[in-house]
Motif scaffolding. Structure first.
Motif, PDB file in Angstrom:
ATOM      1  N   GLY A  39       0.788  -1.229   0.000  1.00  0.00           N
ATOM      2  CA  GLY A  39       0.000   0.000   0.000  1.00  0.00           C
ATOM      3  C   GLY A  39       0.817   1.274   0.000  1.00  0.00           C
ATOM      4  N   SER A 110      -1.346   1.569 -10.835  1.00  0.00           N
ATOM      5  CA  SER A 110      -0.640   0.291 -10.955  1.00  0.00           C
ATOM      6  C   SER A 110      -0.644  -0.359  -9.569  1.00  0.00           C
ATOM      7  CB  SER A 110       0.789   0.518 -11.443  1.00  0.00           C
ATOM      8  OG  SER A 110       1.524  -0.685 -11.395  1.00  0.00           O
ATOM      9  N   ARG A 111      -1.377  -1.461  -9.448  1.00  0.00           N
ATOM     10  CA  ARG A 111      -1.470  -2.160  -8.154  1.00  0.00           C
ATOM     11  C   ARG A 111      -0.376  -3.212  -8.039  1.00  0.00           C
ATOM     12  NH1 ARG A 111      -6.921  -1.320  -5.994  1.00  0.00           N
ATOM     13  NH2 ARG A 111      -8.234  -0.503  -7.641  1.00  0.00           N
ATOM     14  N   ASN A 112       0.002  -3.482  -6.791  1.00  0.00           N
ATOM     15  CA  ASN A 112       1.033  -4.490  -6.497  1.00  0.00           C
ATOM     16  C   ASN A 112       2.277  -4.251  -7.353  1.00  0.00           C
ATOM     17  OD1 ASN A 112      -0.689  -5.742  -4.625  1.00  0.00           O
ATOM     18  ND2 ASN A 112      -1.645  -6.939  -6.247  1.00  0.00           N
ATOM     19  N   MET A 162     -10.348   4.408  -5.397  1.00  0.00           N
ATOM     20  CA  MET A 162      -9.980   3.273  -4.526  1.00  0.00           C
ATOM     21  C   MET A 162     -11.093   2.967  -3.548  1.00  0.00           C
ATOM     22  SD  MET A 162      -5.973   4.113  -3.972  1.00  0.00           S
ATOM     23  CE  MET A 162      -5.293   2.540  -3.528  1.00  0.00           C
TER      24      MET A 162
END
Length: 162
Positions: A39, A110-112, A162
């Motif tokens: 996060g 862009s996640r992770n 989000m």
């Protein structure tokens, strides 16, 4: 109204429309809001010659001719910080100075995201990376440490989605 191109460097076009200047990006741009699996937001410390100082920014860049926005965002993330994201979410577009430009800049979350802090695109002025919690990014914006409009808009769009 007659419009005349007065400058074109392949990235930007400058037009004079009877004394009114318009600046357009030739292919548009892509901005990536990279967030790690933990996060944290990945923020670049990048030297900007126009301001003669180091700014805090998200990765971004121009799209190549014929390149789709998500493809360009993924390319910029990899080029700038050797980064990859597990999932890219479109955050839409924004025009960052509607008084002189109609260029649509594409924003992606862009996640992770993972990256290699030893493989930074130094020729672009990238000095190091910061891994900031959401509240730290807010504090940087509030305290004037983040002044880049692409980064501020990208962060606001990410929070809204989000």
């Amino acid at each position: 109204m007659e419009m005349m191109e007065v400058y074109n460097n392949g990235f930007y076009q400058v037009f004079d429309e009877k004394g009114r200047i318009r600046i357009e990006s030739v292919n548009g741009g892509a901005v990536v809001v990279p967030v790690t699996a933990e996060g944290r937001y990945i923020v670049l410390k990048i030297y900007r010659p126009n301001l003669q100082k180091i700014l805090l920014e998200f990765p971004r860049g121009f799209l190549e001719p014929g390149e789709e926005p998500e493809e360009g965002a993924r390319r910029e993330l990899f080029e700038e910080i050797a980064g990859t994201g597990e999932a890219f979410l479109s955050l839409g577009t924004a025009t960052l100075d509607s008084g002189i430009s109609g260029t649509a800049n594409h924003f992606f979350l862009s996640r992770n995201t993972s990256c290699d802090a030893t493989r930074l695109q130094e020729e672009e002025g990238i000095k190091e990376l910061l891994f900031l919690e959401e509240e730290e990014v807010k504090a940087c914006i509030r305290d004037g440490e983040i002044i880049d409009s692409f980064t501020i808009v990208g962060f606001a769009k990410a929070l809204a989605c989000m």
